[in-house]
Design a protein around this motif. Sequence first.
Motif, PDB file in Angstrom:
ATOM      1  N   VAL A   1       0.828  -1.203   0.000  1.00 53.13           N
ATOM      2  CA  VAL A   1       0.000   0.000   0.000  1.00 53.13           C
ATOM      3  C   VAL A   1       0.865   1.256   0.000  1.00 53.13           C
ATOM      4  O   VAL A   1       2.003   1.246   0.479  1.00 53.13           O
ATOM      5  N   LEU A   2       0.292   2.306  -0.493  1.00 51.00           N
ATOM      6  CA  LEU A   2       0.997   3.586  -0.535  1.00 51.00           C
ATOM      7  C   LEU A   2       1.108   4.170   0.870  1.00 51.00           C
ATOM      8  O   LEU A   2       0.140   4.175   1.628  1.00 51.00           O
ATOM      9  N   VAL A   3       2.287   4.671   1.183  1.00 51.25           N
ATOM     10  CA  VAL A   3       2.513   5.379   2.440  1.00 51.25           C
ATOM     11  C   VAL A   3       2.527   6.886   2.183  1.00 51.25           C
ATOM     12  O   VAL A   3       1.834   7.650   2.850  1.00 51.25           O
ATOM     13  N   ALA A   4       3.328   7.305   1.233  1.00 47.94           N
ATOM     14  CA  ALA A   4       3.447   8.727   0.916  1.00 47.94           C
ATOM     15  C   ALA A   4       4.062   8.871  -0.464  1.00 47.94           C
ATOM     16  O   ALA A   4       4.809   8.003  -0.913  1.00 47.94           O
TER      17      ALA A   4
ATOM     18  N   TYR B   1      -0.372  11.554   1.605  1.00 48.91           N
ATOM     19  CA  TYR B   1      -0.055  10.590   2.639  1.00 48.91           C
ATOM     20  C   TYR B   1      -1.231   9.657   2.890  1.00 48.91           C
ATOM     21  O   TYR B   1      -2.391  10.046   2.776  1.00 48.91           O
ATOM     22  N   ALA B   2      -0.906   8.447   3.291  1.00 45.47           N
ATOM     23  CA  ALA B   2      -1.936   7.555   3.795  1.00 45.47           C
ATOM     24  C   ALA B   2      -2.475   8.133   5.095  1.00 45.47           C
ATOM     25  O   ALA B   2      -1.731   8.753   5.870  1.00 45.47           O
ATOM     26  N   VAL B   3      -3.745   7.921   5.336  1.00 42.19           N
ATOM     27  CA  VAL B   3      -4.374   8.467   6.538  1.00 42.19           C
ATOM     28  C   VAL B   3      -3.655   7.979   7.793  1.00 42.19           C
ATOM     29  O   VAL B   3      -3.464   8.726   8.759  1.00 42.19           O
ATOM     30  N   SER B   4      -3.210   6.743   7.775  1.00 41.71           N
ATOM     31  CA  SER B   4      -2.621   6.129   8.965  1.00 41.71           C
ATOM     32  C   SER B   4      -1.285   6.750   9.368  1.00 41.71           C
ATOM     33  O   SER B   4      -0.827   6.544  10.498  1.00 41.71           O
ATOM     34  N   VAL B   5      -0.646   7.493   8.461  1.00 41.46           N
ATOM     35  CA  VAL B   5       0.674   8.051   8.787  1.00 41.46           C
ATOM     36  C   VAL B   5       0.680   9.575   8.821  1.00 41.46           C
ATOM     37  O   VAL B   5       1.705  10.181   9.141  1.00 41.46           O
ATOM     38  N   ARG B   6      -0.428  10.196   8.498  1.00 44.05           N
ATOM     39  CA  ARG B   6      -0.470  11.667   8.494  1.00 44.05           C
ATOM     40  C   ARG B   6      -0.138  12.218   9.869  1.00 44.05           C
ATOM     41  O   ARG B   6      -0.644  11.740  10.869  1.00 44.05           O
TER      42      ARG B   6
END
Length: 118
Positions: A46-49, A59-64
């Motif tokens: 999956v994309l992270v950033a 950014y992925a929501v989980s890492v914002r």
Amino acid sequence: QVQLVESGGGLVQAGGSLRLSCAASGSNFSRNAMGWYRQAPGKQRVLVAAVTGGGSTTYAVSVRGRFTITKDNAKNTVYLQMNSLKPEDTAVYYCAAGDRLWPPRDLWGQGTQVTVSS
């Protein structure tokens, strides 16, 4: 030969920080988009950033708020600063680059392991 080489992965405790680097060689990537993906065991990549050639980021929501992607065009390198790491961030992180697709995924690095212990 065009290639992406990641570095900076490792083992860190929850709450810690790591900085991943991805150096591109064999071509000028200053106008290309570059990005970071991750793949946990048994899960899809999956994309992270990602960052466009013009510097816009996503950014992925989980890492914002915890991760920051930056691109140094002079060094043909993209970075991923990861703060406040959580065990669920554990994965193999892959660098990607390209100018045909968004988010970028025309060219891939070999991946670097990030393990966050609780």
